[in-house]
Structures are given as structure tokens and as C-alpha cells.
Scaffold this motif. Structure first.
Motif, PDB file in Angstrom:
ATOM      1  N   PRO A  30       0.809  -1.225   0.000  1.00 27.69           N
ATOM      2  CA  PRO A  30       0.000   0.000   0.000  1.00 27.69           C
ATOM      3  C   PRO A  30       0.844   1.278   0.000  1.00 27.69           C
ATOM      4  CG  PRO A  30      -0.872  -1.579   1.574  1.00 27.69           C
ATOM      5  CD  PRO A  30       0.447  -2.115   1.126  1.00 27.69           C
ATOM      6  N   VAL A  31       1.925   1.295   0.791  1.00 24.98           N
ATOM      7  CA  VAL A  31       2.763   2.497   0.842  1.00 24.98           C
ATOM      8  C   VAL A  31       3.511   2.675  -0.473  1.00 24.98           C
ATOM      9  CG1 VAL A  31       4.614   3.666   2.082  1.00 24.98           C
ATOM     10  CG2 VAL A  31       2.963   2.278   3.332  1.00 24.98           C
ATOM     11  N   ALA A  32       3.951   1.565  -1.072  1.00 23.75           N
ATOM     12  CA  ALA A  32       4.642   1.644  -2.352  1.00 23.75           C
ATOM     13  C   ALA A  32       3.715   2.168  -3.446  1.00 23.75           C
ATOM     14  CB  ALA A  32       5.191   0.273  -2.745  1.00 23.75           C
ATOM     15  N   VAL A  33       2.466   1.737  -3.424  1.00 21.97           N
ATOM     16  CA  VAL A  33       1.486   2.253  -4.386  1.00 21.97           C
ATOM     17  C   VAL A  33       1.319   3.760  -4.195  1.00 21.97           C
ATOM     18  CG1 VAL A  33      -0.951   2.222  -5.061  1.00 21.97           C
ATOM     19  CG2 VAL A  33       0.266   0.074  -4.662  1.00 21.97           C
ATOM     20  N   SER A  34       1.260   4.184  -2.935  1.00 22.01           N
ATOM     21  CA  SER A  34       1.146   5.618  -2.652  1.00 22.01           C
ATOM     22  C   SER A  34       2.345   6.373  -3.197  1.00 22.01           C
ATOM     23  CB  SER A  34       1.039   5.846  -1.136  1.00 22.01           C
ATOM     24  OG  SER A  34      -0.114   5.259  -0.606  1.00 22.01           O
ATOM     25  N   PHE A  35       3.550   5.797  -3.024  1.00 23.51           N
ATOM     26  CA  PHE A  35       4.738   6.477  -3.529  1.00 23.51           C
ATOM     27  C   PHE A  35       4.707   6.580  -5.051  1.00 23.51           C
ATOM     28  CE2 PHE A  35       8.929   6.099  -5.499  1.00 23.51           C
ATOM     29  CZ  PHE A  35       9.452   7.332  -5.125  1.00 23.51           C
ATOM     30  N   GLY A  36       4.334   5.495  -5.721  1.00 26.37           N
ATOM     31  CA  GLY A  36       4.267   5.524  -7.170  1.00 26.37           C
ATOM     32  C   GLY A  36       3.326   6.602  -7.673  1.00 26.37           C
ATOM     33  N   ILE A 149       9.139  -2.574  -5.178  1.00 24.19           N
ATOM     34  CA  ILE A 149       9.285  -2.148  -6.567  1.00 24.19           C
ATOM     35  C   ILE A 149       7.976  -2.368  -7.335  1.00 24.19           C
ATOM     36  CG2 ILE A 149      10.451  -2.665  -8.751  1.00 24.19           C
ATOM     37  CD1 ILE A 149      12.958  -3.310  -7.123  1.00 24.19           C
ATOM     38  N   ALA A 150       7.370  -3.538  -7.145  1.00 25.06           N
ATOM     39  CA  ALA A 150       6.119  -3.843  -7.841  1.00 25.06           C
ATOM     40  C   ALA A 150       5.010  -2.885  -7.425  1.00 25.06           C
ATOM     41  CB  ALA A 150       5.708  -5.291  -7.563  1.00 25.06           C
ATOM     42  N   GLY A 151       4.919  -2.592  -6.132  1.00 21.88           N
ATOM     43  CA  GLY A 151       3.899  -1.664  -5.657  1.00 21.88           C
ATOM     44  C   GLY A 151       4.109  -0.262  -6.207  1.00 21.88           C
ATOM     45  N   SER A 152       5.376   0.166  -6.285  1.00 19.52           N
ATOM     46  CA  SER A 152       5.672   1.490  -6.837  1.00 19.52           C
ATOM     47  C   SER A 152       5.272   1.575  -8.311  1.00 19.52           C
ATOM     48  CB  SER A 152       7.172   1.799  -6.693  1.00 19.52           C
ATOM     49  OG  SER A 152       7.557   1.812  -5.350  1.00 19.52           O
ATOM     50  N   LEU A 153       5.562   0.514  -9.054  1.00 18.36           N
ATOM     51  CA  LEU A 153       5.196   0.493 -10.468  1.00 18.36           C
ATOM     52  C   LEU A 153       3.681   0.490 -10.639  1.00 18.36           C
ATOM     53  CD1 LEU A 153       6.240   0.370 -13.360  1.00 18.36           C
ATOM     54  CD2 LEU A 153       6.231  -2.133 -13.182  1.00 18.36           C
ATOM     55  N   LEU A 154       2.995  -0.263  -9.775  1.00 18.94           N
ATOM     56  CA  LEU A 154       1.532  -0.288  -9.840  1.00 18.94           C
ATOM     57  C   LEU A 154       0.958   1.098  -9.559  1.00 18.94           C
ATOM     58  CD1 LEU A 154      -1.148  -1.848 -10.035  1.00 18.94           C
ATOM     59  CD2 LEU A 154      -0.923  -2.373  -7.590  1.00 18.94           C
ATOM     60  N   GLY A 155       1.517   1.786  -8.561  1.00 21.84           N
ATOM     61  CA  GLY A 155       1.040   3.127  -8.250  1.00 21.84           C
ATOM     62  C   GLY A 155       1.313   4.112  -9.370  1.00 21.84           C
ATOM     63  N   ALA A 156       2.480   3.962 -10.017  1.00 24.71           N
ATOM     64  CA  ALA A 156       2.828   4.867 -11.112  1.00 24.71           C
ATOM     65  C   ALA A 156       1.934   4.658 -12.325  1.00 24.71           C
ATOM     66  CB  ALA A 156       4.294   4.665 -11.496  1.00 24.71           C
ATOM     67  N   LEU A 157       1.602   3.411 -12.608  1.00 27.34           N
ATOM     68  CA  LEU A 157       0.833   3.103 -13.815  1.00 27.34           C
ATOM     69  C   LEU A 157      -0.674   3.178 -13.608  1.00 27.34           C
ATOM     70  CD1 LEU A 157       2.896   0.063 -15.175  1.00 27.34           C
ATOM     71  CD2 LEU A 157       2.975   2.439 -15.965  1.00 27.34           C
ATOM     72  N   ALA A 158      -1.131   2.789 -12.422  1.00 30.21           N
ATOM     73  CA  ALA A 158      -2.578   2.677 -12.217  1.00 30.21           C
ATOM     74  C   ALA A 158      -3.057   3.297 -10.914  1.00 30.21           C
ATOM     75  CB  ALA A 158      -2.981   1.189 -12.248  1.00 30.21           C
ATOM     76  N   GLY A 159      -2.210   4.102 -10.257  1.00 33.52           N
ATOM     77  CA  GLY A 159      -2.582   4.673  -8.964  1.00 33.52           C
ATOM     78  C   GLY A 159      -3.832   5.534  -9.028  1.00 33.52           C
ATOM     79  N   GLU A 160      -3.907   6.414 -10.028  1.00 27.57           N
ATOM     80  CA  GLU A 160      -5.066   7.299 -10.138  1.00 27.57           C
ATOM     81  C   GLU A 160      -6.341   6.508 -10.422  1.00 27.57           C
ATOM     82  OE1 GLU A 160      -4.342  10.397 -12.908  1.00 27.57           O
ATOM     83  OE2 GLU A 160      -2.722  11.307 -11.720  1.00 27.57           O
ATOM     84  N   TRP A 161      -6.220   5.464 -11.236  1.00 31.13           N
ATOM     85  CA  TRP A 161      -7.383   4.626 -11.519  1.00 31.13           C
ATOM     86  C   TRP A 161      -7.862   3.909 -10.260  1.00 31.13           C
ATOM     87  CZ3 TRP A 161      -8.260  -0.686 -11.221  1.00 31.13           C
ATOM     88  CH2 TRP A 161      -9.442  -1.136 -11.823  1.00 31.13           C
ATOM     89  N   LEU A 162      -6.904   3.397  -9.454  1.00 26.08           N
ATOM     90  CA  LEU A 162      -7.258   2.710  -8.211  1.00 26.08           C
ATOM     91  C   LEU A 162      -7.957   3.652  -7.241  1.00 26.08           C
ATOM     92  CD1 LEU A 162      -4.015   0.592  -7.604  1.00 26.08           C
ATOM     93  CD2 LEU A 162      -6.274  -0.283  -8.245  1.00 26.08           C
ATOM     94  N   MET A 163      -7.456   4.890  -7.133  1.00 24.04           N
ATOM     95  CA  MET A 163      -8.077   5.862  -6.237  1.00 24.04           C
ATOM     96  C   MET A 163      -9.486   6.221  -6.706  1.00 24.04           C
ATOM     97  SD  MET A 163      -5.956   6.392  -3.813  1.00 24.04           S
ATOM     98  CE  MET A 163      -5.128   4.818  -3.973  1.00 24.04           C
ATOM     99  N   ALA A 164      -9.668   6.276  -8.032  1.00 25.76           N
ATOM    100  CA  ALA A 164     -10.991   6.608  -8.568  1.00 25.76           C
ATOM    101  C   ALA A 164     -11.992   5.477  -8.323  1.00 25.76           C
ATOM    102  CB  ALA A 164     -10.892   6.913 -10.063  1.00 25.76           C
ATOM    103  N   GLN A 165     -11.508   4.239  -8.432  1.00 28.14           N
ATOM    104  CA  GLN A 165     -12.387   3.088  -8.242  1.00 28.14           C
ATOM    105  C   GLN A 165     -12.726   2.866  -6.774  1.00 28.14           C
ATOM    106  OE1 GLN A 165     -13.796   1.127 -10.735  1.00 28.14           O
ATOM    107  NE2 GLN A 165     -12.977   2.763 -12.042  1.00 28.14           N
ATOM    108  N   TRP A 166     -11.719   3.040  -5.895  1.00 27.10           N
ATOM    109  CA  TRP A 166     -11.910   2.813  -4.454  1.00 27.10           C
ATOM    110  C   TRP A 166     -11.363   4.005  -3.685  1.00 27.10           C
ATOM    111  CZ3 TRP A 166      -9.637  -1.224  -7.447  1.00 27.10           C
ATOM    112  CH2 TRP A 166     -10.501  -2.278  -7.732  1.00 27.10           C
TER     113      TRP A 166
END
Length: 242
Positions: A30-36, A149-166
């Protein structure tokens, strides 16, 4: 030997490290996604975000680094602040040294030494045979690093979409890492000596944070807690043991 020790010794040492570090992912990802997400919003590309997480790999320091660079701060100052926050590793190293068998791999593996991996290694390495320790640490550190690393990449590529969905994720994710720290710290309240040292560390960190010195407060609070622990003398048990 406990059931946990038997399970760890039943397979390869690195597999035991992977298994023991699995709970860390609940805080890392979760924190890595936030960083991405924060990094891309600050103008960094996905590749740059990936490089920062892979090479710097320093949690809070990455947020500080990205924020300072995005705000136009000199690069030397951003690097200096990143190193300052990571001074706590000066405290970590001496505490792990007694359980590190000689190996040419340690200088490379220390890149994977994070707060959570340190806490896990501090508890598990003394329970392992010396020949298992390098493999165990390699498995634990590598899984944590790759998940970050995987979480950071997920946040960079799809972070805004994830925040919009949830949208609730934006409220929950900031608490993931503190909650993980609590899970790792609470089992250390095993004696009055440990309890007092941890309380001093927590109180000092809170005081520094409220005083606007959150970054420098991390290593200072750790140093004060360590000083308290080593200043207090544990009561001697019959036979001269502590």
C-alpha cells in the motif's frame, strides 16, 4: 525446537525467509502504491519512479526526495536529507552484526535492510543455524524489495485509476505502514528494560515530530531509545545470567 523452527528448517533457508517476510507485504505494497502515485503526480516518469524504488529503496526518504526535487530544491540538499533520514541504519548494523556469519554477500544484501526487515531479522536470525542465516536473509530481503518495486510500479501506472475506483484506499493506505510497525514493536515489550527503552524512543519521536523535526527525529529518537536500553542494567538471575 518450536513448530515454526521446524517448518523453517524443513526447506531451503531462503524459502524460510520468504515465508517469514510475507506479512510485511501488507504494509509494503500500500505504501509503495502511494509512492508511485505521488512520484508520477510530481512529474516523474514510471521508469524514474521504478529506478528510485529499486536504487534508493528507503521508504520515507523516497517521499522526501521526490517532494524536494519536484519543489525545485538543489539536488545536493535532497540527497543530504535522504541520507540524514537513513542515519538510523547506523543503529541497526551493530545490533545485527553478532548474528551475521562471514560471507562475501553481506555488502550486497544490506541494500535490502529496511526497518521491517531489520525487526524481523533481529528476532529470527538468533533462532537459525549459522549456515542458514545468509539464505534466510536473502529470501526475506529480496521478497520485500521486489514487492516494494512492484507496488511502486503499480502506483505509477494505475494509482489514479485505483483511487478513482476505491476512494477509501486514499484514507486507508497511510495507516498501513504505521500499523505494520506496531505489529513488529509490540512483541518486544518482553521486560521492563525493553518496555522503558521503547517508550523513551516513542515519546522522543513524538516530541520531535510535534516540534517540527520529524526527519531528524527518526535517528535521534532511535539513539535515545538505544542509549536508554544500554544504560539500564538488566537484573542478574541466579548463576550470573541476565
Amino acid at each position: 525446537m518450536s513448530d515454526h523452527d521446524i517448518a523453517t528448517s524443513a526447506g531451503p533457508a531462503w524459502l524460510g525467509g520468504v515465508r517469514d517476510s510475507l506479512p510485511l507485504l501488507s504494509g509494503y505494497i500500500p505504501v509503495a502504491v502511494s509512492f508511485g502515485l505521488v512520484a508520477t503526480q510530481a512529474g516523474f516518469s514510471s521508469l524514474e519512479t521504478l529506478a528510485i524504488s529499486g536504487l534508493i529503496y528507503a521508504g520515507a526518504s523516497q517521499f522526501v526526495f521526490v517532494g524536494m526535487v519536484a519543489s525545485g530544491a538543489p539536488l545536493w540538499l535532497a540527497v543530504a536529507m535522504t541520507l540524514l533520514i537513513n542515519l538510523r541504519h547506523v543503529v541497526y548494523a551493530p545490533n545485527l552484526a553478532p548474528w551475521l556469519p562471514p560471507s562475501r554477500w553481506w555488502p550486497w544484501l544490506m541494500h535490502g535492510l529496511t526497518d521491517q526487515v531489520f525487526a524481523l531479522a533481529h528476532a529470527r536470525l538468533p533462532q537459525l543455524a549459522e549456515r542458514q542465516r545468509v539464505g534466510w536473509f536473502c529470501g526475506a530481503a529480496l521478497l520485500a524489495w521486489l514487492s516494494w518495486i512492484a507496488g511502486s510500479l503499480l502506483g505509477a501506472l494505475a494509482g489514479e485509476w485505483l483511487m478513482a475506483q476505491w476512494p477509501l484506499l486514499g484514507e486507508v493506505m497511510p495507516f498501513a505502514l504505521p500499523a505494520l510497525f506496531l505489529v513488529l514493536v509490540v512483541p518486544r515489550f518482553t521486560s521492563p528494560r525493553w518496555a522503558l527503552a521503547l517508550c523513551v524512543c516513542i515519546a522522543a519521536a513524538l516530541a520531535f515530530t510535534l516540534g517540527g523535526l520529524a526527519n531528524v527525529g527518526i535517528p535521534l529518537a532511535a539513539a535515545l531509545g538505544g542509549l536508554c536500553f544500554f544504560t539500564l542494567r538488566a537484573p542478574r538471575l541466579p548463576g550470573g545470567q541476565r
